[in-house]
Motif scaffolding. Sequence first.
Motif, short mmCIF file in Angstrom:
data_model
loop_
_atom_site.label_atom_id
_atom_site.label_comp_id
_atom_site.label_asym_id
_atom_site.label_seq_id
_atom_site.Cartn_x
_atom_site.Cartn_y
_atom_site.Cartn_z
N GLN A 213 0.83 -1.21 0.00
CA GLN A 213 0.00 0.00 0.00
C GLN A 213 0.86 1.25 0.00
O GLN A 213 1.92 1.29 0.63
N GLU A 214 0.42 2.28 -0.72
CA GLU A 214 1.04 3.60 -0.61
C GLU A 214 0.52 4.23 0.67
O GLU A 214 -0.62 4.67 0.75
N VAL A 215 1.37 4.25 1.68
CA VAL A 215 0.97 4.70 3.01
C VAL A 215 0.69 6.19 3.01
O VAL A 215 -0.29 6.68 3.57
N LEU A 216 1.60 6.95 2.40
CA LEU A 216 1.51 8.38 2.17
C LEU A 216 2.15 8.61 0.81
O LEU A 216 2.85 7.73 0.29
N PRO A 217 1.95 9.75 0.18
CA PRO A 217 2.55 9.97 -1.13
C PRO A 217 4.06 9.70 -1.12
O PRO A 217 4.80 10.28 -0.34
N GLY A 218 4.48 8.75 -1.96
CA GLY A 218 5.89 8.45 -2.06
C GLY A 218 6.41 7.46 -1.05
O GLY A 218 7.62 7.19 -1.00
N ILE A 219 5.53 6.86 -0.23
CA ILE A 219 5.96 5.89 0.78
C ILE A 219 5.16 4.61 0.61
O ILE A 219 3.93 4.61 0.73
N GLU A 220 5.85 3.49 0.36
CA GLU A 220 5.19 2.20 0.14
C GLU A 220 5.52 1.23 1.25
O GLU A 220 6.67 1.11 1.68
N GLY A 230 3.48 -8.96 12.00
CA GLY A 230 3.05 -7.95 11.04
C GLY A 230 4.09 -6.89 10.76
O GLY A 230 3.74 -5.77 10.36
N HIS A 231 5.36 -7.20 10.95
CA HIS A 231 6.42 -6.22 10.74
C HIS A 231 6.39 -5.69 9.30
O HIS A 231 6.28 -6.45 8.35
N LEU A 232 6.49 -4.36 9.17
CA LEU A 232 6.55 -3.71 7.87
C LEU A 232 7.82 -2.88 7.76
O LEU A 232 8.27 -2.28 8.74
N SER A 233 8.39 -2.86 6.56
CA SER A 233 9.41 -1.88 6.21
C SER A 233 8.76 -0.89 5.25
O SER A 233 7.65 -1.12 4.76
N PHE A 234 9.47 0.23 4.97
CA PHE A 234 8.85 1.27 4.16
C PHE A 234 9.85 1.82 3.16
O PHE A 234 10.93 2.28 3.53
N MET A 235 9.47 1.77 1.87
CA MET A 235 10.28 2.33 0.82
C MET A 235 9.87 3.77 0.56
O MET A 235 8.70 4.05 0.28
N ILE A 236 10.83 4.68 0.70
CA ILE A 236 10.59 6.09 0.40
C ILE A 236 11.14 6.33 -1.00
O ILE A 236 12.34 6.21 -1.24
N GLY A 238 12.01 8.06 -4.76
CA GLY A 238 12.74 9.24 -5.21
C GLY A 238 13.84 8.80 -6.15
O GLY A 238 13.96 7.61 -6.50
N ALA A 239 14.66 9.75 -6.60
CA ALA A 239 15.76 9.42 -7.49
C ALA A 239 16.73 8.43 -6.84
O ALA A 239 17.32 7.59 -7.51
N GLU A 240 16.88 8.54 -5.52
CA GLU A 240 17.70 7.61 -4.75
C GLU A 240 16.87 7.08 -3.59
O GLU A 240 16.95 7.57 -2.48
N PRO A 241 16.04 6.08 -3.85
CA PRO A 241 15.11 5.60 -2.83
C PRO A 241 15.82 5.05 -1.60
O PRO A 241 16.97 4.61 -1.67
N VAL A 242 15.12 5.06 -0.49
CA VAL A 242 15.64 4.57 0.78
C VAL A 242 14.60 3.64 1.40
O VAL A 242 13.42 3.98 1.45
N LEU A 243 15.04 2.49 1.88
CA LEU A 243 14.15 1.57 2.59
C LEU A 243 14.35 1.73 4.09
O LEU A 243 15.46 1.57 4.60
N ILE A 244 13.27 2.06 4.79
CA ILE A 244 13.27 2.05 6.25
C ILE A 244 13.09 0.60 6.67
O ILE A 244 12.00 0.04 6.54
N VAL A 245 14.16 -0.02 7.17
CA VAL A 245 14.18 -1.47 7.37
C VAL A 245 13.48 -1.88 8.65
O VAL A 245 12.95 -2.99 8.75
#
Length: 315
Positions: A213-220, A230-236, A238-245
């Motif tokens: 799901q797109e949690v907020l604009p630009g965050i999956e 139910g652990h989730l990580s979050f991909m932000i 952009g040109a150089e994306p970052v995963l919140i692990v």
Amino acid sequence: MPARRVSLPALDRRRFLAASGSTALVALAGGLAGTRAVRAQTLSTGAAEMIVVSDGHLVLPMGFAYPEAPADDLAALLAENAMPADALLPDCNVTLARIGDRLVIFDVGAGANFMPTAGKLADGLAAAGIDPADVTDVVFTHAHPDHLWGLTDDFDELVFANAQYRIGRAEWDFWSAPDALSKVPADRQTFVIGAQNRFAAIEDRVIFIDDGQEVLPGIEAVATPGHTPGHLSFMIQGAEPVLIVGDAISNAVISFARPDWPSGSDQDATLGARTRLALLDRLAGDRARAIGFHFPHPGAGHVERKDGGYRYVPV
């Protein structure tokens, strides 16, 4: 990075350290409190500004962290990397993202009642010039104490009073279930009580999220289960994306060199190892940056393949 399904738990500090077989670490944890400087660091995805602040660090007895690791192999790996043999001292990195008019925080730290070396988020935010009242969105990776218990202050008031709250539906359902206490070991049942108490503070404003799901604009949201159900990580993006692990990869040395070793902090150790291996493989292939909650501060780096395993390369 597309979501990939491959899909932890926690006590007050005295019971935690005692149950982990090292009551002497109570004194160690108290003695280490405040010895690390308040720090903050920024990086960018091109679309979002990321700010990583410190919540302090944890003290985890090695017997708790890696109870099933081959003793000789573990000792050699620790010695090779100049790491203590008796305990891990992982940093706690809380990430914020400015995206348009939103200020998003991923997890809220440990608060004052978990461990004396953690719960320093207020100082970290102040060092970064961030007012908690300006945070618009709180997004949780999972509901362990060091990620959730900083939700409220000493007066049981919400620290981020103006924010909306988002958490995985499966994570919320697990911790809030009537039989949740029976699903965790006895020495972690305070994790359940702590989670339920804090969930009660946000139940009227929480938004549930799911894998992909797109949690907020630009965050999956990316499902990374095993540490907790139910652990989730979050991909932000952009040109150089970052995963919140989050805690899907928990140690910048051991988790990379031996992702197959079961972690004592994972609720489902087999699933946790499978998730960890798949995530490392994907991050190495994509050359995406990742921020680990417990990597050395500020926690941002790349994953590279090395000697049949992986290694962490700080940004």
